[in-house]
Design a protein around this motif. Structure first.
Motif, mmCIF file in Angstrom:
data_model
loop_
_atom_site.group_PDB
_atom_site.id
_atom_site.type_symbol
_atom_site.label_atom_id
_atom_site.label_comp_id
_atom_site.label_asym_id
_atom_site.label_seq_id
_atom_site.Cartn_x
_atom_site.Cartn_y
_atom_site.Cartn_z
ATOM 1 N N GLN A 151 63.898 -57.687 -22.738
ATOM 2 C CA GLN A 151 62.807 -58.464 -22.182
ATOM 3 C C GLN A 151 62.446 -59.690 -23.030
ATOM 4 N N GLU A 152 62.679 -59.627 -24.340
ATOM 5 C CA GLU A 152 62.292 -60.765 -25.161
ATOM 6 C C GLU A 152 63.315 -61.898 -25.094
ATOM 7 N N GLN A 153 64.473 -61.654 -24.479
ATOM 8 C CA GLN A 153 65.494 -62.689 -24.401
ATOM 9 C C GLN A 153 65.282 -63.551 -23.165
ATOM 10 N N LEU A 154 65.437 -64.847 -23.327
ATOM 11 C CA LEU A 154 65.366 -65.733 -22.172
ATOM 12 C C LEU A 154 66.681 -65.655 -21.409
ATOM 13 N N PRO A 155 66.627 -65.505 -20.088
ATOM 14 C CA PRO A 155 67.856 -65.453 -19.306
ATOM 15 C C PRO A 155 68.755 -66.658 -19.531
ATOM 16 N N LEU A 156 68.179 -67.857 -19.753
ATOM 17 C CA LEU A 156 69.011 -69.037 -19.939
ATOM 18 C C LEU A 156 69.970 -68.851 -21.101
ATOM 19 N N ALA A 157 69.479 -68.303 -22.219
ATOM 20 C CA ALA A 157 70.344 -68.094 -23.374
ATOM 21 C C ALA A 157 71.427 -67.064 -23.065
ATOM 22 N N VAL A 158 71.047 -66.020 -22.351
ATOM 23 C CA VAL A 158 72.014 -64.990 -21.997
ATOM 24 C C VAL A 158 73.039 -65.542 -21.010
ATOM 25 N N LEU A 159 72.556 -66.286 -20.030
ATOM 26 C CA LEU A 159 73.454 -66.837 -19.013
ATOM 27 C C LEU A 159 74.462 -67.793 -19.631
ATOM 28 N N GLU A 160 74.015 -68.578 -20.605
ATOM 29 C CA GLU A 160 74.920 -69.545 -21.228
ATOM 30 C C GLU A 160 76.107 -68.833 -21.877
ATOM 31 N N GLN A 161 75.909 -67.605 -22.337
ATOM 32 C CA GLN A 161 76.991 -66.845 -22.947
ATOM 33 C C GLN A 161 77.949 -66.288 -21.893
ATOM 34 N N ARG A 162 77.465 -66.129 -20.657
ATOM 35 C CA ARG A 162 78.273 -65.515 -19.608
ATOM 36 C C ARG A 162 79.026 -66.537 -18.760
ATOM 37 N N HIS B 271 62.499 -60.336 -13.936
ATOM 38 C CA HIS B 271 62.300 -61.114 -15.158
ATOM 39 C C HIS B 271 61.677 -62.462 -14.804
ATOM 40 N N PRO B 272 60.560 -62.844 -15.440
ATOM 41 C CA PRO B 272 59.836 -64.052 -15.021
ATOM 42 C C PRO B 272 60.608 -65.346 -15.187
ATOM 43 N N ASP B 273 61.600 -65.367 -16.066
ATOM 44 C CA ASP B 273 62.339 -66.611 -16.307
ATOM 45 C C ASP B 273 63.693 -66.663 -15.611
ATOM 46 N N ALA B 274 63.989 -65.662 -14.782
ATOM 47 C CA ALA B 274 65.331 -65.581 -14.198
ATOM 48 C C ALA B 274 65.624 -66.764 -13.287
ATOM 49 N N VAL B 275 64.692 -67.085 -12.380
ATOM 50 C CA VAL B 275 64.944 -68.171 -11.438
ATOM 51 C C VAL B 275 65.068 -69.503 -12.176
ATOM 52 N N GLY B 276 64.217 -69.728 -13.171
ATOM 53 C CA GLY B 276 64.319 -70.961 -13.946
ATOM 54 C C GLY B 276 65.662 -71.090 -14.644
ATOM 55 N N GLY B 277 66.162 -69.986 -15.190
ATOM 56 C CA GLY B 277 67.472 -70.009 -15.832
ATOM 57 C C GLY B 277 68.592 -70.276 -14.849
#
Length: 208
Positions: free
Chosen positions: A21-32, A110-116
């Motif tokens: 939960q503490e990770q921003l999806p954008l950072a995770v998505l960039e790795q994928r 996750h609240p930041d998913a759509v933004g990511g």
């Protein structure tokens, strides 16, 4: 679903359930995401399609386009997406190689998913029911394709048509979605961004 759709390439879609939960999806998505490859995003609001016929057709078109164009897809539902449509979306994308991110909002919103998703996408595909989601996509600086996924009232149809006529979005029937996506991908027309915050706020206030 009748005719099967190609399950795709490479590794399966990795669901948002694995995110801390503490990770921003954008950072995770960039790795994928494999950089240098164009992206398409699918955002699925509530849906007036109880048997999923239109959704299955639209998803099939998206998957065929991604396979043709070596694209990748990031997928999110809405909290108002019916459970039957959530199941269809999971069945279609969970083992689909080009799917790099899958959010089922009623399971892990996750609240930041759509933004990511919007930040990493080049083309955003949105079903037509949610005025707020269409408005958010139209302000994102991405190509936005809205496909007709059910019954809409007159005010809702006029809102979508106004955005289309003014060049903020593209529209398509589900059966034509692949052709529209591929045309945008190949032609790369200028993107017109919706900056009228007052218009967006009014639209969100009138959403169905």
């Amino acid at each position: 679903h009748g005719q099967g759709v190609d399950k795709g390439r490479d590794t399966p879609c990795q669901p948002a359930l694995s995110l801390e939960q503490e990770q921003l999806p954008l950072a995770v998505l960039e790795q994928r995401v494999a950089f240098g490859i164009e992206l398409a995003a699918l955002l699925v609001p509530q849906g007036w399609d109880p048997e999923g016929v239109i959704s299955i057709e639209a998803i099939g078109q998206i998957k065929l386009s991604l396979n043709k164009l070596s694209g990748q897809v990031l997928v999110s539902t809405s909290r108002r997406t019916p459970s039957a449509l959530e199941k269809i979306i999971k069945d279609e994308f969970a083992g689909f190689g080009p799917c790099r991110f899958l959010v089922i909002a009623n399971e892990n919103n996750h609240p930041d998913a759509v933004g990511g998703i919007l930040a990493l996408s080049k083309i955003v595909v949105v079903s037509a029911e949610s005025i707020s989601m269409i408005s958010e996509a139209a302000t994102s600086g991405r190509y936005v394709v809205v496909y007709n996924s059910g019954r809409l009232n007159k005010r809702h149809r006029l809102f979508i048509e106004n955005l289309r006529v003014n060049g903020y979005i593209y529209t398509a029937e589900s059966r034509d979605l692949g052709r529209v996506i591929e045309g945008i991908w190949q032609d790369k027309p200028e993107i017109k961004v919706l900056h009228d915050n007052k218009r967006v706020r009014e639209a969100i206030g009138e959403r169905l």
